[in-house]
Scaffold this motif. Structure first.
Motif, PDB file in Angstrom:
ATOM      1  N   ASP A   1      -6.332   2.772  -5.883  1.00 44.15           N
ATOM      2  CA  ASP A   1      -6.984   2.407  -4.625  1.00 44.15           C
ATOM      3  C   ASP A   1      -6.121   1.489  -3.765  1.00 44.15           C
ATOM      4  O   ASP A   1      -6.409   1.301  -2.578  1.00 44.15           O
ATOM      5  N   ALA A   2      -5.053   0.911  -4.342  1.00 46.18           N
ATOM      6  CA  ALA A   2      -4.155   0.035  -3.585  1.00 46.18           C
ATOM      7  C   ALA A   2      -3.029   0.808  -2.907  1.00 46.18           C
ATOM      8  O   ALA A   2      -2.149   0.215  -2.290  1.00 46.18           O
TER       9      ALA A   2
ATOM     10  N   THR B   1      -4.148  13.879  -2.155  1.00 52.46           N
ATOM     11  CA  THR B   1      -4.890  13.717  -0.911  1.00 52.46           C
ATOM     12  C   THR B   1      -4.180  12.757   0.031  1.00 52.46           C
ATOM     13  O   THR B   1      -4.528  12.681   1.208  1.00 52.46           O
ATOM     14  N   LYS B   2      -3.182  12.027  -0.498  1.00 52.89           N
ATOM     15  CA  LYS B   2      -2.467  11.019   0.282  1.00 52.89           C
ATOM     16  C   LYS B   2      -1.141  11.580   0.767  1.00 52.89           C
ATOM     17  O   LYS B   2      -0.532  12.422   0.092  1.00 52.89           O
ATOM     18  N   PRO B   3      -0.641  11.143   1.915  1.00 54.84           N
ATOM     19  CA  PRO B   3       0.628  11.659   2.436  1.00 54.84           C
ATOM     20  C   PRO B   3       1.790  11.333   1.492  1.00 54.84           C
ATOM     21  O   PRO B   3       1.861  10.242   0.916  1.00 54.84           O
ATOM     22  N   LEU B   4       2.695  12.298   1.376  1.00 51.56           N
ATOM     23  CA  LEU B   4       3.897  12.146   0.555  1.00 51.56           C
ATOM     24  C   LEU B   4       5.115  12.295   1.455  1.00 51.56           C
ATOM     25  O   LEU B   4       5.335  13.363   2.045  1.00 51.56           O
ATOM     26  N   ILE B   5       5.906  11.225   1.563  1.00 54.25           N
ATOM     27  CA  ILE B   5       7.131  11.232   2.362  1.00 54.25           C
ATOM     28  C   ILE B   5       8.320  11.371   1.425  1.00 54.25           C
ATOM     29  O   ILE B   5       8.463  10.611   0.468  1.00 54.25           O
ATOM     30  N   GLY B   6       9.192  12.333   1.682  1.00 51.68           N
ATOM     31  CA  GLY B   6      10.431  12.454   0.939  1.00 51.68           C
ATOM     32  C   GLY B   6      11.530  11.696   1.659  1.00 51.68           C
ATOM     33  O   GLY B   6      11.789  11.947   2.837  1.00 51.68           O
ATOM     34  N   ALA B   7      12.162  10.752   0.952  1.00 56.63           N
ATOM     35  CA  ALA B   7      13.313  10.024   1.482  1.00 56.63           C
ATOM     36  C   ALA B   7      14.543  10.597   0.803  1.00 56.63           C
ATOM     37  O   ALA B   7      14.881  10.232  -0.322  1.00 56.63           O
ATOM     38  N   VAL B   8      15.206  11.540   1.486  1.00 57.99           N
ATOM     39  CA  VAL B   8      16.275  12.325   0.865  1.00 57.99           C
ATOM     40  C   VAL B   8      17.592  11.582   1.049  1.00 57.99           C
ATOM     41  O   VAL B   8      18.181  11.569   2.126  1.00 57.99           O
ATOM     42  N   ASN B   9      18.060  10.972  -0.025  1.00 62.15           N
ATOM     43  CA  ASN B   9      19.217  10.079   0.025  1.00 62.15           C
ATOM     44  C   ASN B   9      20.538  10.757  -0.283  1.00 62.15           C
ATOM     45  O   ASN B   9      21.600  10.154  -0.093  1.00 62.15           O
ATOM     46  N   GLY B  10      20.503  11.987  -0.766  1.00 59.66           N
ATOM     47  CA  GLY B  10      21.731  12.699  -1.128  1.00 59.66           C
ATOM     48  C   GLY B  10      21.420  14.168  -1.294  1.00 59.66           C
ATOM     49  O   GLY B  10      20.514  14.697  -0.640  1.00 59.66           O
ATOM     50  N   VAL B  11      22.135  14.843  -2.195  1.00 59.06           N
ATOM     51  CA  VAL B  11      21.925  16.278  -2.351  1.00 59.06           C
ATOM     52  C   VAL B  11      20.535  16.579  -2.907  1.00 59.06           C
ATOM     53  O   VAL B  11      20.020  15.870  -3.769  1.00 59.06           O
TER      54      VAL B  11
ATOM     55  N   ARG C   1       0.806  -1.220   0.000  1.00 56.38           N
ATOM     56  CA  ARG C   1       0.000   0.000   0.000  1.00 56.38           C
ATOM     57  C   ARG C   1       0.844   1.277   0.000  1.00 56.38           C
ATOM     58  O   ARG C   1       0.357   2.362   0.321  1.00 56.38           O
ATOM     59  N   VAL C   2       2.105   1.145  -0.365  1.00 53.95           N
ATOM     60  CA  VAL C   2       3.019   2.291  -0.467  1.00 53.95           C
ATOM     61  C   VAL C   2       3.549   2.372  -1.900  1.00 53.95           C
ATOM     62  O   VAL C   2       4.070   1.375  -2.429  1.00 53.95           O
ATOM     63  N   ALA C   3       3.420   3.529  -2.506  1.00 53.18           N
ATOM     64  CA  ALA C   3       3.950   3.760  -3.846  1.00 53.18           C
ATOM     65  C   ALA C   3       5.292   4.480  -3.729  1.00 53.18           C
ATOM     66  O   ALA C   3       5.348   5.588  -3.175  1.00 53.18           O
ATOM     67  N   THR C   4       6.353   3.858  -4.216  1.00 58.11           N
ATOM     68  CA  THR C   4       7.678   4.481  -4.212  1.00 58.11           C
ATOM     69  C   THR C   4       7.955   5.044  -5.604  1.00 58.11           C
ATOM     70  O   THR C   4       7.942   4.313  -6.595  1.00 58.11           O
ATOM     71  N   ILE C   5       8.190   6.346  -5.645  1.00 60.28           N
ATOM     72  CA  ILE C   5       8.474   7.047  -6.896  1.00 60.28           C
ATOM     73  C   ILE C   5       9.936   7.489  -6.829  1.00 60.28           C
ATOM     74  O   ILE C   5      10.325   8.249  -5.937  1.00 60.28           O
ATOM     75  N   THR C   6      10.735   6.989  -7.773  1.00 62.50           N
ATOM     76  CA  THR C   6      12.184   7.190  -7.719  1.00 62.50           C
ATOM     77  C   THR C   6      12.665   7.965  -8.935  1.00 62.50           C
ATOM     78  O   THR C   6      12.477   7.526 -10.077  1.00 62.50           O
TER      79      THR C   6
ATOM     80  N   ALA D   1       4.261   2.570   6.956  1.00 63.54           N
ATOM     81  CA  ALA D   1       3.411   1.497   7.472  1.00 63.54           C
ATOM     82  C   ALA D   1       2.564   1.967   8.643  1.00 63.54           C
ATOM     83  O   ALA D   1       1.395   1.574   8.796  1.00 63.54           O
ATOM     84  N   SER D   2       3.131   2.817   9.488  1.00 65.94           N
ATOM     85  CA  SER D   2       2.361   3.320  10.632  1.00 65.94           C
ATOM     86  C   SER D   2       1.238   4.242  10.171  1.00 65.94           C
ATOM     87  O   SER D   2       0.197   4.340  10.841  1.00 65.94           O
ATOM     88  N   ILE D   3       1.418   4.903   9.025  1.00 65.46           N
ATOM     89  CA  ILE D   3       0.345   5.733   8.459  1.00 65.46           C
ATOM     90  C   ILE D   3      -0.711   4.844   7.815  1.00 65.46           C
ATOM     91  O   ILE D   3      -1.922   5.053   7.985  1.00 65.46           O
ATOM     92  N   VAL D   4      -0.259   3.827   7.075  1.00 65.93           N
ATOM     93  CA  VAL D   4      -1.179   2.892   6.430  1.00 65.93           C
ATOM     94  C   VAL D   4      -2.084   2.228   7.459  1.00 65.93           C
ATOM     95  O   VAL D   4      -3.262   1.935   7.194  1.00 65.93           O
ATOM     96  N   ASP D   5      -1.560   2.019   8.662  1.00 67.94           N
ATOM     97  CA  ASP D   5      -2.291   1.302   9.704  1.00 67.94           C
ATOM     98  C   ASP D   5      -3.450   2.110  10.287  1.00 67.94           C
ATOM     99  O   ASP D   5      -4.278   1.577  11.034  1.00 67.94           O
ATOM    100  N   ASN D   6      -3.538   3.386   9.947  1.00 70.52           N
ATOM    101  CA  ASN D   6      -4.593   4.248  10.480  1.00 70.52           C
ATOM    102  C   ASN D   6      -5.802   4.300   9.545  1.00 70.52           C
ATOM    103  O   ASN D   6      -5.765   3.797   8.417  1.00 70.52           O
ATOM    104  N   ASP D   7      -6.868   4.934  10.036  1.00 67.51           N
ATOM    105  CA  ASP D   7      -8.054   5.156   9.209  1.00 67.51           C
ATOM    106  C   ASP D   7      -7.706   6.153   8.109  1.00 67.51           C
ATOM    107  O   ASP D   7      -7.339   7.305   8.390  1.00 67.51           O
ATOM    108  N   GLN D   8      -7.813   5.737   6.843  1.00 66.25           N
ATOM    109  CA  GLN D   8      -7.317   6.570   5.751  1.00 66.25           C
ATOM    110  C   GLN D   8      -8.170   7.802   5.494  1.00 66.25           C
ATOM    111  O   GLN D   8      -7.649   8.850   5.112  1.00 66.25           O
TER     112      GLN D   8
END
Length: 256
Positions: free
Chosen positions: A47-48, A92-102, A13-18, A192-199
């Motif tokens: 929806d997934a 409408t869905k949360p977006l987390i930035g995973a900043v791996n470098g510059v 249920r997490v979409a990773t955009i790289t 995962a902790s966000i997915v576990d909540n009421d969306q």
């Protein structure tokens, strides 16, 4: 054909955009900037998917606008005469930035447009708009002072200096800093902790935060200033000159 400049993977249920131009430090080419919002919209409509994650193929998050393309006269639109233009579709869905470098200039703005930021110890941030001779167009002058305060934001924008991950955490720019090898596991654990909540509840709270921090007039002012600058002060030739100067400084620092 080579790999796409942006990749999408959906799992748990997490979409990773790289962003995927490692040979160019994931510089924001026209092709990348056309594909990125399309894949984000695809994840938004799926929806997934409950959470989106944005990251880059090592070693960079993104070095910002592809100055090579710009100096060659390739049109890369980051502003609009009609008003505010953001780098992402409305999510409408949360977006987390995973900043791996510059994360530099336009890349810094992409990071700022994320709802949450997890930084590798290798992450560094810089606003070099003034060095390159372009103006912010994706909300930097709104989002950066929201995160770290207006005086620190001015310091970064006027000096063009890099901010290391530890200082970014101390200043409130990122939620946490982790060893590089733990960046994606930490990010996915948070997702995962966000997915576990009421969306429905998650998305309503996210929308409320967005409404409370919108500062629409400030976004419109930045867009207007960027548009005017582009037409009064900007040219591919000037960008090429400034790009050459930046490269020369980098070579001098490396040889020193």
């Amino acid at each position: 054909m080579g790999e796409q400049p942006v990749l999408l993977e959906v799992r748990d249920r997490v979409a990773t955009i790289t962003m995927n131009r490692p040979e160019a430090r994931n510089a924001l080419s026209r092709e990348l900037l056309e594909l990125l919002p399309r894949l984000m919209q695809q994840a938004e409509d799926d929806d997934a998917v409950d959470v989106l994650v944005l990251t880059g193929t090592d070693p960079a998050f993104t070095a910002g606008l592809d100055l090579k393309q710009v100096s060659e006269g390739v049109l890369i639109d980051t502003d609009s005469e009609a008003g505010v233009r953001k780098p992402f579709p409305e999510l409408t869905k949360p977006l987390i930035g995973a900043v791996n470098g510059v994360a530099v200039t336009g890349g810094f703005e992409l990071a700022l447009c994320c709802d949450l930021l997890i930084a590798s110890e290798n992450a560094r941030f810089a606003d070099t708009h003034a060095r390159v001779g372009v103006q912010p167009g994706w909300g930097l002058t709104v989002l950066l002072p929201q995160a770290i305060g207006v005086r620190r934001a001015r310091e970064l924008s006027l000096s063009g200096r890099f901010l290391d991950a530890a200082t970014a955490y101390d200043w409130g720019l990122v939620n946490r800093v982790v060893p590089h090898a733990e960046l994606m596991p930490t990010t996915y654990a948070l997702a995962a902790s966000i997915v576990d909540n009421d969306q429905a509840g998650v998305r309503r709270i996210l929308r409320t935060y967005a409404e409370n921090t919108a500062e629409q007039a400030a976004w419109e002012n930045e867009a207007a200033a960027g548009w005017q600058w582009k037409h009064d002060q900007f040219s591919p030739e000037k960008v090429a000159e400034r790009r050459a100067g930046i490269q020369a400084r980098g070579r001098a620092q490396t040889s020193g």
